[in-house]
Design a protein around this motif. Structure first.
Motif, PDB file in Angstrom:
ATOM      1  N   ASP A   1       7.324   7.025   0.501  1.00 50.67           N
ATOM      2  CA  ASP A   1       7.154   6.568  -0.889  1.00 50.67           C
ATOM      3  C   ASP A   1       6.706   7.781  -1.696  1.00 50.67           C
ATOM      4  OD1 ASP A   1       6.650   5.218  -3.230  1.00 50.67           O
ATOM      5  OD2 ASP A   1       5.299   3.745  -2.339  1.00 50.67           O
TER       6      ASP A   1
ATOM      7  N   VAL B   1       3.969  -5.205   3.924  1.00 48.43           N
ATOM      8  CA  VAL B   1       3.942  -3.767   3.641  1.00 48.43           C
ATOM      9  C   VAL B   1       2.515  -3.254   3.758  1.00 48.43           C
ATOM     10  CG1 VAL B   1       4.402  -1.989   1.905  1.00 48.43           C
ATOM     11  CG2 VAL B   1       5.937  -3.969   2.109  1.00 48.43           C
ATOM     12  N   SER B   2       2.353  -2.123   4.463  1.00 51.41           N
ATOM     13  CA  SER B   2       1.036  -1.484   4.588  1.00 51.41           C
ATOM     14  C   SER B   2       1.211   0.027   4.495  1.00 51.41           C
ATOM     15  CB  SER B   2       0.376  -1.869   5.919  1.00 51.41           C
ATOM     16  OG  SER B   2       1.192  -1.500   7.009  1.00 51.41           O
ATOM     17  N   THR B   3       0.111   0.705   4.196  1.00 47.54           N
ATOM     18  CA  THR B   3       0.124   2.160   4.100  1.00 47.54           C
ATOM     19  C   THR B   3      -0.308   2.753   5.432  1.00 47.54           C
ATOM     20  OG1 THR B   3      -0.317   2.129   1.737  1.00 47.54           O
ATOM     21  CG2 THR B   3      -0.875   4.153   2.899  1.00 47.54           C
TER      22      THR B   3
ATOM     23  N   ARG C   1       2.781   8.526  -0.211  1.00 46.06           N
ATOM     24  CA  ARG C   1       2.348   7.784   0.961  1.00 46.06           C
ATOM     25  C   ARG C   1       3.503   7.528   1.920  1.00 46.06           C
ATOM     26  NH1 ARG C   1      -0.883   5.991  -3.265  1.00 46.06           N
ATOM     27  NH2 ARG C   1      -3.015   5.401  -2.718  1.00 46.06           N
TER      28      ARG C   1
ATOM     29  N   ASP D   1       0.220  -2.781  -1.450  1.00 49.65           N
ATOM     30  CA  ASP D   1       0.527  -3.280  -0.111  1.00 49.65           C
ATOM     31  C   ASP D   1       0.478  -4.796  -0.169  1.00 49.65           C
ATOM     32  OD1 ASP D   1       0.822  -0.773   1.047  1.00 49.65           O
ATOM     33  OD2 ASP D   1      -1.245  -0.674   1.767  1.00 49.65           O
TER      34      ASP D   1
ATOM     35  N   ARG E   1       4.717   4.459   4.195  1.00 56.47           N
ATOM     36  CA  ARG E   1       4.486   3.006   4.223  1.00 56.47           C
ATOM     37  C   ARG E   1       5.239   2.381   5.389  1.00 56.47           C
ATOM     38  NH1 ARG E   1       4.000   1.708  -1.353  1.00 56.47           N
ATOM     39  NH2 ARG E   1       2.998  -0.259  -0.791  1.00 56.47           N
TER      40      ARG E   1
ATOM     41  N   TYR F   1       2.188   0.678  -6.965  1.00 53.69           N
ATOM     42  CA  TYR F   1       1.660   0.774  -5.606  1.00 53.69           C
ATOM     43  C   TYR F   1       0.895  -0.498  -5.280  1.00 53.69           C
ATOM     44  CZ  TYR F   1      -1.278   1.818  -1.649  1.00 53.69           C
ATOM     45  OH  TYR F   1      -1.903   1.751  -0.439  1.00 53.69           O
TER      46      TYR F   1
END
Length: 188
Positions: A42, A57-59, A47, A16, A49, A14
């Motif tokens: 994911d 990439v961000s959550t 999560r 980001d 994403r 994991y």
């Protein structure tokens, strides 16, 4: 031309960040929003994403295993599986082991749309391991209810009200009372 190229992700885990640095843990499903972002369930990281068109990439939502509505990482998923998006960029996610369907607004607010641990009749449905999910052309959710071996449709109250309005204003159409009751019952 059939060329396969990575969009984002490197090792399992994991993280980001940039296209090359980001990590996923069993990405399960993808869809695109109206801004060209790739949305990913994911499942291993519990999560939802986002991969921007630039590859960042961000959550969006989720953190650890659980079942809680909330904003962003305050919300908890057990196993986000399927994902789809409406024309207002609301995301709908099937949460496989929580037996429910979740909605995520563009602002990151997560709420439970449908699902329960028991079948209580017309007013609610028991989902058992919902997986694939999509929106039909009328804006209703269609869900592959794997555990119950069924395909389910979730009709939203706004759509039912619209249908009832249209039927009410067609003077040549007379509906039997059981049909009206059935349509009203779709307000689940």
């Amino acid at each position: 031309e059939g060329v396969i190229s990575p969009i984002a992700g490197s090792d399992r885990g994991y993280q980001d960040g940039s296209r090359a640095d980001a990590q996923f843990n069993y990405p399960r499903a993808v869809c695109m929003d109206t801004k060209g972002n790739l949305l990913v369930t994911d499942i291993g990281n519990r999560r939802i994403r986002k991969v921007s068109p630039e590859g960042t990439v961000s959550t969006i939502a989720g953190s650890t295993s659980g079942n809680r509505d909330g904003i962003g990482t305050e919300a908890l998923f057990h196993s986000p599986s399927g994902i789809c998006i409406d024309n207002k960029d609301n995301m709908y996610v099937s949460d496989y082991w929580n037996y429910n369907i979740r909605k995520i607004t563009p602002g990151g607010v997560v709420s439970t749309v449908r699902g329960s641990d028991r079948d209580i009749g017309w007013g609610d449905i028991q989902l058992k391991s919902p997986s694939g999910i999509c929106l039909n052309r009328y804006g209703n959710l269609v869900v592959a209810d794997k555990g119950n071996k069924r395909i389910r449709m979730i009709v939203f109250p706004e759509m039912t009200k619209f249908v009832m309005f249209c039927l009410k204003h067609l003077p040549t159409v007379e509906l039997p009372s059981d049909v009206v009751s059935y349509i009203a019952s779709l307000h689940f």
